[in-house]
Write an enzyme that holds these catalytic residues in place. Structure first.
Site, PDB file in Angstrom:
ATOM      1  N   THR A 148       0.799  -1.236   0.000  1.00  0.00           N
ATOM      2  CA  THR A 148       0.000   0.000   0.000  1.00  0.00           C
ATOM      3  C   THR A 148       0.828   1.281   0.000  1.00  0.00           C
ATOM      4  OG1 THR A 148      -0.207  -0.302   2.402  1.00  0.00           O
ATOM      5  CG2 THR A 148      -2.052  -1.013   1.028  1.00  0.00           C
ATOM      6  N   GLY A 187      15.570  17.159   2.012  1.00  0.00           N
ATOM      7  CA  GLY A 187      15.817  15.787   1.593  1.00  0.00           C
ATOM      8  C   GLY A 187      15.720  15.677   0.084  1.00  0.00           C
ATOM      9  N   VAL A 274       8.910  16.795   4.115  1.00  0.00           N
ATOM     10  CA  VAL A 274       9.630  16.411   5.334  1.00  0.00           C
ATOM     11  C   VAL A 274       9.573  14.904   5.572  1.00  0.00           C
ATOM     12  CG1 VAL A 274       9.366  18.642   6.462  1.00  0.00           C
ATOM     13  CG2 VAL A 274       7.550  16.927   6.700  1.00  0.00           C
ATOM     14  N   GLY A 275       9.395  14.156   4.507  1.00  0.00           N
ATOM     15  CA  GLY A 275       9.372  12.705   4.651  1.00  0.00           C
ATOM     16  C   GLY A 275       8.038  12.108   4.256  1.00  0.00           C
ATOM     17  N   ASP A 316       7.203   0.466   0.612  1.00  0.00           N
ATOM     18  CA  ASP A 316       7.212   1.536   1.606  1.00  0.00           C
ATOM     19  C   ASP A 316       6.478   1.168   2.888  1.00  0.00           C
ATOM     20  OD1 ASP A 316       8.523   2.911  -0.360  1.00  0.00           O
ATOM     21  OD2 ASP A 316       7.141   4.611  -0.423  1.00  0.00           O
ATOM     22  N   ALA A 324      11.264   2.777  -5.013  1.00  0.00           N
ATOM     23  CA  ALA A 324      10.414   2.000  -5.903  1.00  0.00           C
ATOM     24  C   ALA A 324      11.078   0.680  -6.291  1.00  0.00           C
ATOM     25  CB  ALA A 324      10.081   2.819  -7.154  1.00  0.00           C
ATOM     26  N   HIS A 448      35.473   4.503 -25.452  1.00  0.00           N
ATOM     27  CA  HIS A 448      35.938   5.885 -25.327  1.00  0.00           C
ATOM     28  C   HIS A 448      35.373   6.721 -26.481  1.00  0.00           C
ATOM     29  CE1 HIS A 448      38.620   9.246 -24.473  1.00  0.00           C
ATOM     30  NE2 HIS A 448      38.895   9.296 -25.781  1.00  0.00           N
TER      31      HIS A 448
END
Length: 472
Positions: A148, A187, A274-275, A316, A324, A448
């Site tokens: 979720t 952040g 802030v997160g 998360d 992700a 290169h």
């Protein structure tokens, strides 16, 4: 709402169709399980719809805009004003998102995954109720994967109003370039979006409560970014503790404590970054008996299994790094564990990327972490200033650094800051994951002139025979 509905049975139910959920559903289907996936929003979750993809589209547009304005440095003169059409930019960004979410839908259908739309609530350890505006259906499952995700964390003293005080979701849909933008939080989210809008023409002020930008990121990397921010005109104020703020109608006013004094900042918009917090508080997990930690993240083991044998959690909502690609990785592990495979999570070579200017990317151990783990590390750093491709791109800030064990020369970690290091990181992750040593990288012939040559040169520096820098 239908009450007392007849329960439908599914083998594996996945809750959440973001980069963790849809990958888990497809992998479970590949392994022969009958799978259904449910989401209350669009397929693709936050990453595709309100995060990774739209933010990178805006960042890409801002870089293109800056490149046009600075083209005179390399002899390309642009006559007339270069302007930003934000509604058109947003339309293009939304088109990118739509294409990718459509692809997710096709992949799910192609793997015979049943797609359900609605909000899921646990009604017991083996059942979930899926609710829409006008209906409710109960599903019984053998196994379930919770994916979720998370949502922007809100400051009680500076709550989102969606008009002037914005979360990242609203900041990704502005129809104008702000004249002035305040970013609360230094952040990666605040830095990425703040930098993008600064490049598009906004006057940006970043208020960060700690001593430096990007807390938790190696300071040697952030120093390069800080120098570029100053050159871009972004005003970064560290150790700035926000005290509150309000939408006054035409602008937003933010109060912050800086060096013991309260200062006031005024702008058209304020982005609060802030997160993030896990989306676990409205799932009814208490009815399933699933345990959470003190911050609301779901506790899992090394197979993404919760304390309830047949309930898994990934991404998360399960804590750790909120990435992700970590969610997708865990989705595969959970699906394979359900299928009886002996798959376990291993974060030894987790890639981290910040799309700042220049980009930051790293994996494995830093020098300090290597010492903490008992290694005697040796470090080699190669500057992009000595790389022909970087110079020919007119983007030669930063460096590639390799940390290796002094005895075996095994690559323990790689840190980069510079042009397109988000793409260079794949080679570094592979090296750490495979237990490669510096000689493996040094003996690999790199084309290169290309940016990946910096990795080869840094590896040669570990061995003491780099060609394009003086060896220590």
């Amino acid at each position: 709402m239908v009450v007392g509905d007849l329960a439908q049975e599914v083998d594996v139910l996945v809750i959440g169709a973001g980069p963790g959920g849809y990958v888990a559903a497809i992998r479970a289907a590949q392994l022969g399980r009958s799978v259904a996936i449910v989401d209350k929003g669009n397929l693709g979750g936050v990453c595709l719809n309100r995060g990774c993809i739209p933010s990178k589209a805006i960042i890409s547009a801002s870089e293109r805009y800056t490149g046009i304005k600075e083209a005179g440095e390399i002899g390309i003169e642009v006559s007339g004003d270069v302007t930003v059409n934000m509604p058109k930019l947003m339309e293009w960004k939304n088109g990118v998102v739509k294409k990718l979410t459509g692809g997710v839908k096709s992949l799910l259908k192609g793997n015979k995954v049943e797609i359900l739309s609605g909000e899921a609530f646990f009604s017991g350890p083996n059942s979930v109720r899926v609710v829409t505006d006008d209906s409710s259906q109960t599903y019984k499952f053998n196994d379930v994967i919770i994916a979720t995700g998370s949502r922007p964390a809100e400051l009680k003293i500076l709550p989102f109003d969606g008009k002037r005080i914005l979360s990242s979701t609203e900041a990704l849909n502005l129809q104008e370039v702000p004249k002035r933008l305040i970013v609360v939080g230094g952040g990666y989210i605040g830095l990425e979006l703040g930098t993008a809008y600064a490049k598009l023409g906004a006057e940006v002020t970043i208020l960060e409560g700690t001593k430096s930008l990007l807390p938790g990121t190696d300071p040697m990397l952030t120093k390069v970014v800080s120098r570029k921010l100053k050159k871009t005109g972004v005003n970064v104020i560290t150790e700035a503790m926000v005290q509150g703020g309000e939408n006054t109608g035409d602008e937003v006013v933010v109060r912050a404590q800086v060096n013991g004094e309260e200062q006031t900042f005024t702008a058209d918009y304020c982005l609060v970054a802030v997160g993030r917090k896990p989306n676990t508080d409205e799932l009814g997990l208490e009815y399933a008996g699933v345990e959470l930690d003190e911050r609301g993240f779901i506790k899992i083991d090394n197979q993404c299994r919760t304390n309830v044998e047949h309930i898994y959690a990934i991404g998360d909502c399960a804590g750790g790094a909120l990435l992700a690609h970590k969610a997708s990785y865990e989705g595969k592990i959970a699906a394979e564990a359900i299928a009886g495979l002996n798959s376990v999570i291993d974060y030894q070579a987790m890639p981290f990327v910040i799309f700042s200017d220049p980009e930051i990317a790293y994996t494995g151990l830093t020098e300090a972490q290597a010492k903490e783990q008992g290694y005697n590390p040796v470090v080699s750093r190669f500057a992009f200033q000595a790389n022909g491709r970087a110079l020919s791109m007119n983007h030669a800030e930063g460096f590639v650094q390799i940390v290796a064990d002094s005895e075996t020369k095994q690559v323990l970690g790689v840190q980069m800051v510079g042009p397109e290091v988000s793409s260079l990181l794949g080679e570094a992750v592979f090296a750490v994951e495979m237990g490669a040593n510096a000689e493996d990288l040094a003996l690999t012939i790199h084309a290169h002139p290309t940016l990946p040559e910096t990795i080869m040169e840094a590896a040669e520096g570990i061995l003491g025979h780099a060609i394009h820098m003086v060896n220590k």
